[in-house]
Design an enzyme around this catalytic site. Structure first.
Site, PDB file in Angstrom:
ATOM      1  N   HIS A  53      -1.735  -6.496  -7.292  1.00 54.09           N
ATOM      2  CA  HIS A  53      -2.281  -5.257  -6.753  1.00 54.09           C
ATOM      3  C   HIS A  53      -1.219  -4.190  -6.555  1.00 54.09           C
ATOM      4  CE1 HIS A  53      -6.430  -6.577  -5.740  1.00 54.09           C
ATOM      5  NE2 HIS A  53      -5.838  -7.760  -5.902  1.00 54.09           N
TER       6      HIS A  53
ATOM      7  N   ASP B 199       2.633   3.377  -5.078  1.00 52.30           N
ATOM      8  CA  ASP B 199       1.412   2.642  -4.749  1.00 52.30           C
ATOM      9  C   ASP B 199       0.886   1.970  -6.005  1.00 52.30           C
ATOM     10  OD1 ASP B 199      -0.644   1.784  -3.079  1.00 52.30           O
ATOM     11  OD2 ASP B 199      -0.955   3.793  -2.237  1.00 52.30           O
TER      12      ASP B 199
HETATM   13  P1  ADQ Z   1      -3.393  -1.068   0.273  1.00 53.74           P
HETATM   14  O1  ADQ Z   1      -1.937  -0.867   0.312  1.00 53.74           O
HETATM   15  O2  ADQ Z   1      -4.000  -1.587   1.481  1.00 53.74           O
HETATM   16  O3  ADQ Z   1      -3.856  -1.980  -0.963  1.00 53.74           O
HETATM   17  P2  ADQ Z   1      -5.256   1.198  -0.564  1.00 53.74           P
HETATM   18  O4  ADQ Z   1      -5.561   1.023  -1.994  1.00 53.74           O
HETATM   19  O5  ADQ Z   1      -5.062   2.616  -0.190  1.00 53.74           O
HETATM   20  O6  ADQ Z   1      -3.939   0.428  -0.093  1.00 53.74           O
HETATM   21  O7  ADQ Z   1      -6.448   0.619   0.270  1.00 53.74           O
HETATM   22  C1  ADQ Z   1      -6.583   0.863   1.630  1.00 53.74           C
HETATM   23  C2  ADQ Z   1      -8.004   0.571   2.089  1.00 53.74           C
HETATM   24  O8  ADQ Z   1      -8.017   0.538   3.498  1.00 53.74           O
HETATM   25  C3  ADQ Z   1      -8.984   1.593   1.626  1.00 53.74           C
HETATM   26  O9  ADQ Z   1     -10.168   0.970   1.236  1.00 53.74           O
HETATM   27  C4  ADQ Z   1      -9.191   2.464   2.871  1.00 53.74           C
HETATM   28  O10 ADQ Z   1     -10.492   2.977   2.982  1.00 53.74           O
HETATM   29  C5  ADQ Z   1      -8.925   1.493   3.995  1.00 53.74           C
HETATM   30  N1  ADQ Z   1      -8.291   2.206   5.141  1.00 53.74           N
HETATM   31  C6  ADQ Z   1      -7.096   2.770   5.144  1.00 53.74           C
HETATM   32  N2  ADQ Z   1      -6.847   3.337   6.349  1.00 53.74           N
HETATM   33  C7  ADQ Z   1      -7.922   3.103   7.108  1.00 53.74           C
HETATM   34  C8  ADQ Z   1      -8.257   3.421   8.460  1.00 53.74           C
HETATM   35  N3  ADQ Z   1      -7.454   4.076   9.275  1.00 53.74           N
HETATM   36  N4  ADQ Z   1      -9.443   2.996   8.897  1.00 53.74           N
HETATM   37  C9  ADQ Z   1     -10.256   2.317   8.084  1.00 53.74           C
HETATM   38  N5  ADQ Z   1      -9.999   1.991   6.829  1.00 53.74           N
HETATM   39  C10 ADQ Z   1      -8.840   2.378   6.345  1.00 53.74           C
HETATM   40  C11 ADQ Z   1      -3.226  -2.669  -2.059  1.00 53.74           C
HETATM   41  C12 ADQ Z   1      -2.250  -1.866  -2.893  1.00 53.74           C
HETATM   42  C13 ADQ Z   1      -2.934  -0.634  -3.441  1.00 53.74           C
HETATM   43  C14 ADQ Z   1      -4.181  -1.027  -4.231  1.00 53.74           C
HETATM   44  C15 ADQ Z   1      -5.053  -1.960  -3.412  1.00 53.74           C
HETATM   45  C16 ADQ Z   1      -6.204  -2.509  -4.233  1.00 53.74           C
HETATM   46  O11 ADQ Z   1      -1.108  -1.493  -2.129  1.00 53.74           O
HETATM   47  O12 ADQ Z   1      -2.075   0.121  -4.257  1.00 53.74           O
HETATM   48  O13 ADQ Z   1      -4.931   0.131  -4.539  1.00 53.74           O
HETATM   49  O14 ADQ Z   1      -4.307  -3.058  -2.920  1.00 53.74           O
HETATM   50  O15 ADQ Z   1      -5.740  -3.102  -5.390  1.00 53.74           O
END
Ligand code: ADQ
Length: 734
Positions: free
Chosen positions: A168, A376
């Site tokens: 990921h 990311d």
């Molecule tokens: P993450 O680093 O966790 O994932 P991201 O892809 O942005 O990063 O996902 C975050 C998730 O958490 C989103 O669904 C978002 O809606 C939720 N979220 C974030 N802040 C929040 C808050 N304050 N309250 C509620 N929900 C919140 C890892 C990798 C990424 C990759 C994903 C999926 O680092 O690059 O996109 O896996 O493969």
């Protein structure tokens, strides 16, 4: 998907986490990207999800009851880790070594050997849990950097299991990856998978470069051919479930209420929205400083914009995260103190996870989705924002260092480290005409709806199924081990015998330069014993130049020599060489030689070997990455030059050989056999593609032996030159 074997998802965390709350236990839904992404897919399959369930506490019947309920209801299976292993594994090697390095923060790396030990231990425990659940026909799908050893561990225990791995997070450039302590173990772990998928092509290319640089393993764009297994490589960008977000906007009362409240509260203000885990890779301080630059350079925007920064706390026990938390709070305080008025707060900071309804309402209300991580893997927030922009009036500001940038070309792409430059783009975006915004957002919308988490997971599963069945087929095609006893009996019985023996890689191991592979005295004596056996034609059939063969074996009694893959032949009695065809052209060499020499000038450690009818560029001693890259370049240059000629550029073992297409080992069989009375025993032994020509042309009952692992047209295999020599020794003594 469920009708053809179960899907077994394995990730560090389960989508649910147990937390101790005094005497009781509380279940939390994780906010990570992976959980948001895979949950809907799992519901549609009858599979299992294996992962760590959260706080442990010895024997606790209430906790056990919770976990049993999860398994019954959702198919979630808890993988228990002792508290110290869980902590050192997750907070140690995974998040203080791998996470910073894979996101290009080498200076944030902490490497503690205890963390590595825990990482290995945790991966082993996951292996045991998978093995306990595994049934024939299951597909195992392992997720992410916490479990990079697991594919290899599973492969060892269950050679025929179908194993997929998805990373990921980004895969770093090889310059960065090579910094990593325990780097080769990780690469070997990953190569246990049948399918290895990354978020972007850039990640895949970085992986291939690391594999070459660190393990010297060459690969193709779409696969790595291992000794026993192949690993298919893919770039599969993850998506979201856009309709679920839309459903919230259209059907959910509390989302609609929250939306109205935001509209009222922020009336007259443009909303810039940022939603992140509180992680240093997400670039929150950079964003805040950029916002300050915006307010400084465009005073007209003061009182007209608001930055809503939602940040969910993450990995709070790691000191760097604690520092980040302070830095962000301070910056928010500074900006609000400097620019705020009784009527206007420039930054609204929410340091907590928020409910889906509230999140969706914010996404829908925001004028700008401000998604600017420093690095990311993908970033789902960018896609979620787009999905919620039903009226398509908002704008996406996206970091070029997010995997999402590779797919979302209609966003405004910025370099988040360039705070001035980003502020300038923001200022422009805020005045963008509605028409332009709509056009860009509509295109993004289509993309987010086309590549969803469902299409992503279906594609992964079908590719995994395909890769695993190719593997099974290949295993079926793998030659069986040579039954030496049967071979010896047939050899003894036979009246006329022919042996075709390749040299490099078959009778001796590969050496750095062609000259270094001179035969040991014992081998020369073995060949002369074979050469003088009655009714036996022993033929050394090699790609070597005649000068080499003559120097080494010119005096070996009874030996037939075939040089340059079949261009020339020397009979045992005669002293001269015969050409396969009346004349073989060589004028072409003057045109090709300068091209090869040009490549030698650019590649330290490489050289050109000149044979009578071929030219060879060797790069075994060159830097593996550079040598490989140049060899690809060379072959593509030569292909143009040689088109419509009888010449071909053929890749060999760390070499590129230019020769006539019709010089071929298979051509030699009839010439050698012509001089013998009835031949009823044929043995051919070789290790590379030129030997395959021979295997294919020989009759079905010939003893064809491939040296090394992998597939071949040969019926049998041996593992290396030492085994070949031992078998020949036995035949010579009969
Ligand atoms: P993450 O680093 O966790 O994932 P991201 O892809 O942005 O990063 O996902 C975050 C998730 O958490 C989103 O669904 C978002 O809606 C939720 N979220 C974030 N802040 C929040 C808050 N304050 N309250 C509620 N929900 C919140 C890892 C990798 C990424 C990759 C994903 C999926 O680092 O690059 O996109 O896996 O493969």
């Amino acid at each position: 998907m469920s009708s053809e074997g179960r899907l077994i998802v394995v990730s560090n965390r389960l989508p649910l986490t147990l937390r101790r709350a005094g005497e009781a236990w509380r279940t939390e839904r994780s906010s990570g990207g992976l959980a948001s992404a895979l949950d809907p897919v799992l519901k549609r399959t009858r599979g299992l999800w294996l992962g760590w369930p959260g706080d442990s506490a010895g024997e606790d019947p209430v906790r056990a009851e919770h976990l049993a309920g999860w398994q019954r209801k959702h198919g979630y299976v808890a993988v228990e880790l002792p508290a110290d292993v869980a902590r050192n594994f997750y907070e140690g090697y995974a998040n203080q070594t791998l996470w910073p390095l894979f996101h290009n923060f080498p200076t944030n790396i902490e490497f503690d050997p205890a963390g590595w030990t825990a990482y290995v231990e945790a991966n082993r425990r996951f292996r045991d849990a998978v093995l306990e659940a595994l049934q024939p026909g299951d597909l195992v799908w392992v997720h992410d950097y916490q479990l990079m050893l697991l594919p290899g561990l599973l492969r060892e225990a269950r050679p025929s299991a179908a194993i997929g791995f998805f990373l990921h997070i980004p895969f770093p450039a090889s310059e960065m990856f090579r910094i990593l302590p325990r780097r080769s173990e990780l690469l070997r772990g990953l190569l246990g998978a049948d399918l290895l998928a990354f978020q972007t092509h850039a990640d895949l290319q970085h992986f291939r470069a690391s594999l070459l640089r660190i393990c010297g393993t060459e690969s193709r764009m779409d696969r790595v051919k291992g000794e026993a297994y192949h690993t298919r490589l893919e770039a599969l960008p993850i998506g979201i479930a856009p309709d679920e977000f839309l459903r919230f906007i259209e059907k959910d009362k509390s989302t609609q209420q929250a939306f109205e409240e935001h509209r009222r509260r922020f009336e007259g203000l443009k909303i810039l929205l940022a939603v992140d885990r509180l992680d240093y890779t997400k670039g929150i301080p950079h964003r805040l400083r950029t916002f300050r630059r915006l307010l400084e350079r465009a005073p007209r925007l003061r009182g007209k914009v608001v930055l809503v920064q939602v940040a969910v706390p993450s990995r709070e026990r790691i000191p760097l995260y604690e520092e980040l938390r302070h830095e962000v709070s301070e910056l928010v305080g500074e900006i609000n103190g400097e620019f705020g008025t009784p009527q206007w707060t420039p930054v609204v900071y929410m340091r907590r996870g928020i409910a889906r309804s509230e999140l969706v309402a914010l996404y829908a209300a925001a004028d700008v989705g401000w998604v600017t991580p420093l690095r990311d893997g993908m970033n789902l927030v960018a896609k979620e924002y787009v999905a919620c922009q039903r009226r398509a009036e908002g704008v996406l500001l996206l970091s070029e260092f997010a995997g999402a940038a590779a797919e979302m070309g209609e966003a405004f792409l910025v370099n988040p480290y360039d705070e001035d430059g980003t502020a300038e783009v923001l200022e422009r975006i805020l005045d963008l005409p509605l028409e332009d915004r709509r056009e860009r957002m509509a295109a993004l919308h289509r993309r987010v709806h086309r590549n969803t988490v469902f299409t992503w997971s279906e594609r992964f599963v079908s590719l995994l199924r395909e890769a695993a069945s190719d593997q099974a087929r290949r295993n079926g095609e793998q030659p069986a081990r040579l039954p030496v006893g049967e071979l010896a009996a047939a050899f003894r019985r036979a009246r006329g015998r022919v042996l075709f023996l390749d040299y490099d890689g078959t009778l001796v191991p590969f050496a750095n330069t062609p000259r270094e592979a001179s035969p040991p005295a014992a081998l020369v004596s073995l060949l002369s014993r074979l050469g003088t056996l009655p009714d036996t034609a022993t033929t050394l059939i090699s790609g070597r130049a005649r000068a080499d063969l003559e120097a080494w074996f010119g005096d070996t009694p009874g030996l037939w020599l075939v040089a340059e893959h079949g261009a020339m032949l020397r009979r045992p009695a005669g002293t001269g060489w015969e050409l396969t065809r009346p004349s073989i052209p060589v004028a072409w060499k003057d045109r090709v030689r300068p091209v090869l020499e040009h490549f030698v000038d650019r590649t330290p450690g490489s050289f050109v070997e000149e044979k009578d009818y071929a030219l060879v560029f060797h790069y075994r001693m060159a830097d593996p990455v550079f040598g490989e890259w140049l060899a690809n370049e060379l072959v593509s240059n030569l292909e143009e030059l040689l088109a419509e000629t009888e010449l071909r550029a053929i890749r060999g073992q760390k070499s590129v050989e230019v020769r006539l297409v019709w010089t071929n080992k298979g051509e030699m069989i009839s010439r050698v056999e012509a001089g013998l009375p009835a031949v009823d025993f044929r043995l051919a032994v070789g290790d590379d593609s030129t030997d395959e020509d021979l295997f294919e042309r020989l009759p079905e009952d010939a003893w064809t032996v491939h040296v090394g692992h992998g597939t071949s047209h040969a019926r049998y295999c041996l593992s290396g030159p030492h085994e070949v020599v031992a078998v020949l020794d036995e035949l010579a003594g009969l």
